[in-house]
Design an enzyme around this catalytic site. Sequence first.
Site, PDB file in Angstrom:
ATOM      1  N   ARG A 255       0.981  -0.929   0.119  1.00  0.00           N
ATOM      2  CA  ARG A 255       0.246   0.130   0.133  1.00  0.00           C
ATOM      3  C   ARG A 255       0.916   1.076   0.047  1.00  0.00           C
ATOM      4  O   ARG A 255       1.391   2.092   0.901  1.00  0.00           O
ATOM      5  CB  ARG A 255      -1.095  -0.013   1.198  1.00  0.00           C
ATOM      6  CG  ARG A 255      -1.463   1.325   0.976  1.00  0.00           C
ATOM      7  CD  ARG A 255      -2.488   0.997   2.452  1.00  0.00           C
ATOM      8  NE  ARG A 255      -1.294   1.867   3.657  1.00  0.00           N
ATOM      9  CZ  ARG A 255      -1.403   1.863   5.012  1.00  0.00           C
ATOM     10  NH1 ARG A 255      -2.713   0.469   5.443  1.00  0.00           N
ATOM     11  NH2 ARG A 255      -0.707   2.897   5.519  1.00  0.00           N
ATOM     12  N   HIS A 259      -3.866   4.162   4.994  1.00  0.00           N
ATOM     13  CA  HIS A 259      -4.958   3.260   4.693  1.00  0.00           C
ATOM     14  C   HIS A 259      -6.188   3.714   4.178  1.00  0.00           C
ATOM     15  O   HIS A 259      -6.709   3.124   3.005  1.00  0.00           O
ATOM     16  CB  HIS A 259      -5.155   2.973   6.152  1.00  0.00           C
ATOM     17  CG  HIS A 259      -5.992   1.959   6.401  1.00  0.00           C
ATOM     18  ND1 HIS A 259      -6.238   1.207   6.019  1.00  0.00           N
ATOM     19  CD2 HIS A 259      -7.777   2.229   6.614  1.00  0.00           C
ATOM     20  CE1 HIS A 259      -7.393   0.325   6.096  1.00  0.00           C
ATOM     21  NE2 HIS A 259      -8.489   1.343   6.386  1.00  0.00           N
ATOM     22  N   TYR A 268       3.684   6.366  11.099  1.00  0.00           N
ATOM     23  CA  TYR A 268       4.221   4.721  11.824  1.00  0.00           C
ATOM     24  C   TYR A 268       5.098   3.384  10.817  1.00  0.00           C
ATOM     25  O   TYR A 268       5.397   2.779  11.177  1.00  0.00           O
ATOM     26  CB  TYR A 268       2.538   3.538  12.101  1.00  0.00           C
ATOM     27  CG  TYR A 268       1.919   3.547  10.774  1.00  0.00           C
ATOM     28  CD1 TYR A 268       2.146   2.791   9.947  1.00  0.00           C
ATOM     29  CD2 TYR A 268       0.691   4.932  10.543  1.00  0.00           C
ATOM     30  CE1 TYR A 268       1.811   2.540   8.584  1.00  0.00           C
ATOM     31  CE2 TYR A 268      -0.334   4.248  10.106  1.00  0.00           C
ATOM     32  CZ  TYR A 268      -0.281   3.662   8.748  1.00  0.00           C
ATOM     33  OH  TYR A 268      -1.004   3.323   8.028  1.00  0.00           O
TER      34      TYR A 268
END
Length: 359
Positions: A255, A259, A268
């Site tokens: 990805r 998100h 993160y």
Amino acid sequence: MADAVALEPVQLVAPDGAPTAERRYRRDLPPETLSWLYEMMVATRAVDDEFTNLQRQGELALYASCRGQEAAQIGATAALRKTDWLFPQYRELGVFLVRGITVAQMGAVWRGSWHGGLGFTARHCAPISIPIGTQQLHAVGAAMAAQRLGEDSVTVGFLGDGATSEGDVHEALNMAAVFGAPCVFFVQNNHWAISVPVQQQVAGGSIAARAAGYGMPGIQVDGNDVLACYAVMDSAAAQVRGGGGPVLIEALTYRMGPHTTSDDPARYRNPAELARWADLDPIERYRRYLEHTGVWTPRLAERAEAHATRLSAEARNTTVGAPDPDPGELFDSVYHDITPELAAQRDQLRTELARGAGQ
């Protein structure tokens, strides 16, 4: 602790675009199909970028980007029949475009100006599923129904690596295996379930290795290789269609974006990891493959760019300033014939809205 089961992902196109030595799966697609796959990947990325921009400009409520996952989605869906049923999650823009869902429909879904999925079933595609993993139970149910009706169709449930940590997915896998349902589970392992890395979710070496515990084949494929995804899905669908029971496919991809547009992956995710996967970009890899095989032409590049530009413009033109739907429509599709109670609630809502508009 038991040893982890490691699988070797199927790969037909190497990262540098050269054909691999893999001989178990077919890659002899006609030149027009090879070109079309490239066009769809380019178009998906362009529309994906446009939807992200539209959300940033306040025209969409939310958007979940599929950037980096184009090969997995387009390769897998292109290998299926148009009558095979698809049960997507929410990141499957490439799946929707291949199946014929329009960018106007997709824009309306994310804008909230149209019921998510109205009209999708005409393309044998279920509505977008925001709850994680629940659509896999729906996929198995649909597959069992087709099985009992004697239909020659395959049902495909699309899910991410994070969804495999949900109980609903375990139940779906188990039920499909026990009843031999004609269902393919296509896991796009993009390495992140929001902010949780896949290594904190899977202790068995791979998601595909879990299939053995359910009594079904598990196949791992390079999800950034569009031809491998096509070939693996083509093979799995043939097995399932022939009565061989369900199959689990794990497509290893990444990805590249957040998100959703409400997420900040910089909080993160290591930039070095992102850079490594950027070097494995599925579109650039496939372009090099087309060069290796003599299919690539300047005309193909122009055609792909023109198609992408047209779809992006259509996404913007049909989304910006789109009218709000009539809230009363919410009551129309609950039952075939509206109940007196729902009719009363609908009328009350319309009365209150009219009163508010008059103030």
